[in-house]
Design an enzyme around this catalytic site. Structure first.
Site, PDB file in Angstrom:
ATOM      1  N   GLU A  53       0.638  -1.160   0.103  1.00  0.00           N
ATOM      2  CA  GLU A  53       0.475   0.042  -0.075  1.00  0.00           C
ATOM      3  C   GLU A  53       1.076   1.489  -0.147  1.00  0.00           C
ATOM      4  O   GLU A  53       1.372   1.419   1.153  1.00  0.00           O
ATOM      5  CB  GLU A  53      -0.913  -0.131   1.235  1.00  0.00           C
ATOM      6  CG  GLU A  53      -1.788   0.369   1.213  1.00  0.00           C
ATOM      7  CD  GLU A  53      -2.504   0.640   2.416  1.00  0.00           C
ATOM      8  OE1 GLU A  53      -3.180  -0.792   3.234  1.00  0.00           O
ATOM      9  OE2 GLU A  53      -2.594   1.586   3.402  1.00  0.00           O
ATOM     10  N   ASP A  64      -4.457  10.207  10.607  1.00  0.00           N
ATOM     11  CA  ASP A  64      -3.080   9.273  10.759  1.00  0.00           C
ATOM     12  C   ASP A  64      -2.702  10.329  11.500  1.00  0.00           C
ATOM     13  O   ASP A  64      -3.152  11.092  12.129  1.00  0.00           O
ATOM     14  CB  ASP A  64      -2.116   9.935   9.266  1.00  0.00           C
ATOM     15  CG  ASP A  64      -2.735   8.169   8.110  1.00  0.00           C
ATOM     16  OD1 ASP A  64      -2.918   7.408   8.248  1.00  0.00           O
ATOM     17  OD2 ASP A  64      -3.437   9.085   7.378  1.00  0.00           O
TER      18      ASP A  64
END
Ligand SMILES: Cc1ncc(COP(=O)(O)O)c(C=O)c1O
Lengths: 269, 400
Positions: A53, A64
């Protein structure tokens, strides 16, 4: 509506051949250095990772935690752009500068850079350079289905959606029936890099989803950072996704093939 | 009492949360249950007479509403038109922000939430949030850019005194955008018992609509007060500054469908629109997605959000609310760019002519008066969104 699985997609091919203990590793494009994308990709492939990924760096990655945020900032400071990433990927797929990369690739990132690139142009480029799927956490499912799914399908690009412990069963069923590739199970309600260990309530959630007998394979991500957590996740799903732990490793040990092999070994065995 | 929940037909948000091409809910799955819960319940809760009664009572007895509509005679003479000031600076805590936080804390209570998270730029929204959390006995965590913590220090101290935890946002430009990112991350990590009180008409649907409705008390009162003073409910111009756009949305709300009322939005040009140090979103931005909605956004060609700049912390934001993006695109709104210098001058002018020190944000709206083709017969309302005490250290640099 249900769709026939796409032919000619490395992700679907992978799951057709292998359904256990799949390891998906995340890294940010252009990190630690601008030109490391292919080096890291090859290193992961050589180390036997099943899927990769690649993070498309973004200025405001709200889902995040600090580790991935900082890798995004570093990559942007290094000059990473989507256009450059596509150029780099074209080079590593065709083996211009070393062993060709054949591992399935997903691009992971936020929707704004994709919208600026243009959704159709983005899908076309993905197809051209051999990107198999995308994960865009802030692209709403309903908008994807009504406006963009046809384009993604036309170019054979899978769009992987997230579920969390709070996702309602009806919504999980909807995601399962309308998307393909795999389902990204976020292990607990959190941003990346902030989950510590696998708790009983997480196991209960993994079991609940396992019992739903979904048509799509499942990979568990968030909080998978060592051998133990990887093994635990694999008891409940087809495999797991490692992100922040690998970014920290790259930061400390660099992107050499040996460094990456050593990291993957600690996760796998 | 004004009817707060009124339909604003053609500028009404759609079922999916769009104003024309702008809005929606671009959120990661981790936030979906929270936002969906809010979406399904906010209209019903707001329409509940018991909720309205609580909201109205607090606006009256705690916030001090209605705020006056003040005829600024000396300013009117100076500008050459009839200028009224809608005195949101007289709200408890010194800005319009509390209209929204009162509404949202009541909403959070009805949703059974135990903890509040918020972002703040100038600190006014943070103070307004800390205030209502103290009032209701809820835990309060406020994210604030570390640069803003320096330039708006008095507000940091106020929040702490009110019992809030102020957390510096140290990523990116260390201003409002980054504080908003951090508040969203906090909400993702605490999805069950926490409500996120967004401070402006930004964020995923239903926030822009909900915040606009809570702030719409500004124009509801203005209509009634203007009728008393001028014999008409509608001014020729309604002028407000736009950071995210909540005071403007409130000031415009009950005039959205009155085409005779020109809606003027003052954006912060910083050192000048083309200097690279600006926050003039509509002049510099393009459509894009930030903080959960599709709007107009300052960004690079690659879709990276650019760092805005304004002397005013409350306007230092690279986007605007989706309603304003729609007002801009449809031509319903008139957007002006006001430089730091011009805003500061307008702030001094109001201080000397009327004895009112405006917030630097509001000073942008006052400066816009000088950019409009006003004539002596025009009746103009300026939303004076806040008072300038928090900005004294900035203003005094310009004293000579
Ligand atoms: C006094 C004042 N006015 C205006 C603003 C800008 O916000 P909005 O555009 O949401 O009204 C702020 C934000 O902090 C403020 O404190």
């Amino acid at each position: 509506m249900t769709h026939e699985p796409l032919t000619q997609n490395r992700i679907n091919d992978l799951f057709a051949q292998k359904s256990e203990r799949l390891l998906n590793v995340y890294f940010t494009a252009g990190f630690p250095n601008l030109d490391d994308t292919c080096t890291v990709l090859r290193g992961l492939q050589q180390a036997g990772v099943d899927l990769v990924e690649i993070g498309m760096p973004y200025s405001d990655p709200v889902a995040d935690g600090e580790t991935i945020q900082q890798s995004n900032m570093r990559a942007l400071d290094n000059g990473m752009t989507l256009k450059l990433l596509f150029d780099q990927l074209a080079g590593c797929r065709d083996g211009q500068s070393g062993e060709p990369v054949t591992v399935p690739i997903l691009l992971m990132g936020y929707v704004n850079p994709v919208l600026q690139f243009g959704v159709e142009a983005f899908c076309q480029k993905c197809r051209e350079v051999g990107v198999d799927g995308v994960i865009l956490p802030d692209l709403p499912l309903d908008l994807y289905l009504s406006e963009y799914a046809a384009t993604f399908r036309q170019y054979g690009i899978l769009n992987v959606f997230l579920i969390t412990p709070q996702t309602a069963e009806s919504r999980i069923r909807l995601i399962d029936s309308e998307t393909e590739g795999f389902i990204y199970m976020v292990s607990s309600a959190s941003i990346t890099g902030s989950v510590k260990g696998i708790s009983d309530s997480m196991r209960a959630y993994f079991e609940r989803i396992q019992a739903m007998a979904l048509k799509n394979p499942r990979l568990i991500g968030f909080g998978i950072n060592n051998h133990d957590t990887f093994e635990t996740a694999c008891q409940y799903a087809n495999g797991a996704i490692v992100g922040s732990a690998f970014i920290r490793h790259l930061e400390q040990e660099g992107p050499s093939a040996e460094s990456i092999r050593a990291f993957v070994q600690t996760i796998r065995s | 009492m004004e009817q707060l929940i009124e339909q604003a037909t053609s500028f009404e948000v759609s079922d999916k949360g769009f104003y024309g091409n702008f809005g929606g809910a671009f959120i990661p799955e981790m936030l979906y249950p929270n936002v969906e819960e809010l979406r399904q319940s906010y209209r019903r809760i707001m329409a509940d007479p018991a909720f309205q009664a609580d909201f109205q009572a607090l606006l009256t007895d705690y916030v001090g509403r209605p705020t006056p509509l003040f005829l600024a005679k000396r300013l009117s003479e100076d500008i050459g038109a009839t200028i009224y000031l809608k005195r949101e600076d007289l709200c408890h805590t010194g800005a319009h922000k509390i209209n929204n936080t009162i509404g949202q804390i009541l909403m959070a209570q009805r949703l059974g939430k135990k903890r509040i998270v918020a972002e703040t730029g100038a600190g006014q929204h943070g103070v307004a949030t800390a205030t209502v959390c103290a009032l209701m006995g809820l835990e309060c965590i406020v994210y604030m850019g570390s640069i803003d913590m320096e330039r708006q220090k008095p507000n940091v101290d106020r929040m702490r005194m009110l019992g809030a935890t102020v957390v510096p946002a140290t990523s990116g430009s260390q201003t409002l955008k980054d504080a908003t990112n951090e508040a969203m991350r906090h909400w993702i990590n605490n999805p069950v018992d926490t409500h996120y009180i967004i401070g402006s008409v930004v964020g995923p649907h239903p926030y822009p609509d909900m915040v606009a409705r809570f702030q719409s008390v500004i124009s509801a009162e203005t209509r009634r007060q203007l009728l008393e003073k001028e014999g008409r409910e509608t001014p020729d111009y309604m002028v407000a500054c736009v950071g995210g756009g909540s005071n403007a949305a409130g000031a415009f709300f009950h005039y959205l469908n009155e085409p005779t009322v020109k809606l003027v939005a003052a954006e912060a040009a910083g050192q000048g629109v083309s200097t690279g140090h600006s926050a003039a979103t509509t002049a510099l931005g393009k459509p894009g997605v930030l903080h959960g909605s599709r709007t107009i956004l300052m960004q690079t060609d690659d879709g990276q959000v650019t760092e805005p700049y304004s002397i005013s912390a409350g306007l230092d934001y690279p986007g605007i609310g989706p309603l304003h993006a729609h007002l801009f695109e449809s031509g319903r709104g008139i957007f002006c760019n006001i430089t730091d210098e011009h805003a500061v001058q307008a702030g001094f002018k109001l201080s000397k002519l009327e004895g009112i020190i405006p917030a630097l944000e509001s000073a942008h709206a006052l400066a816009a008066l000088e950019e409009l083709p006003l004539t002596p017969n025009d009746v103009v309302v300026v939303c004076l969104s806040g008072r300038g005490d928090k900005d004294l250290s900035t203003y005094t640099k310009y004293l000579d």
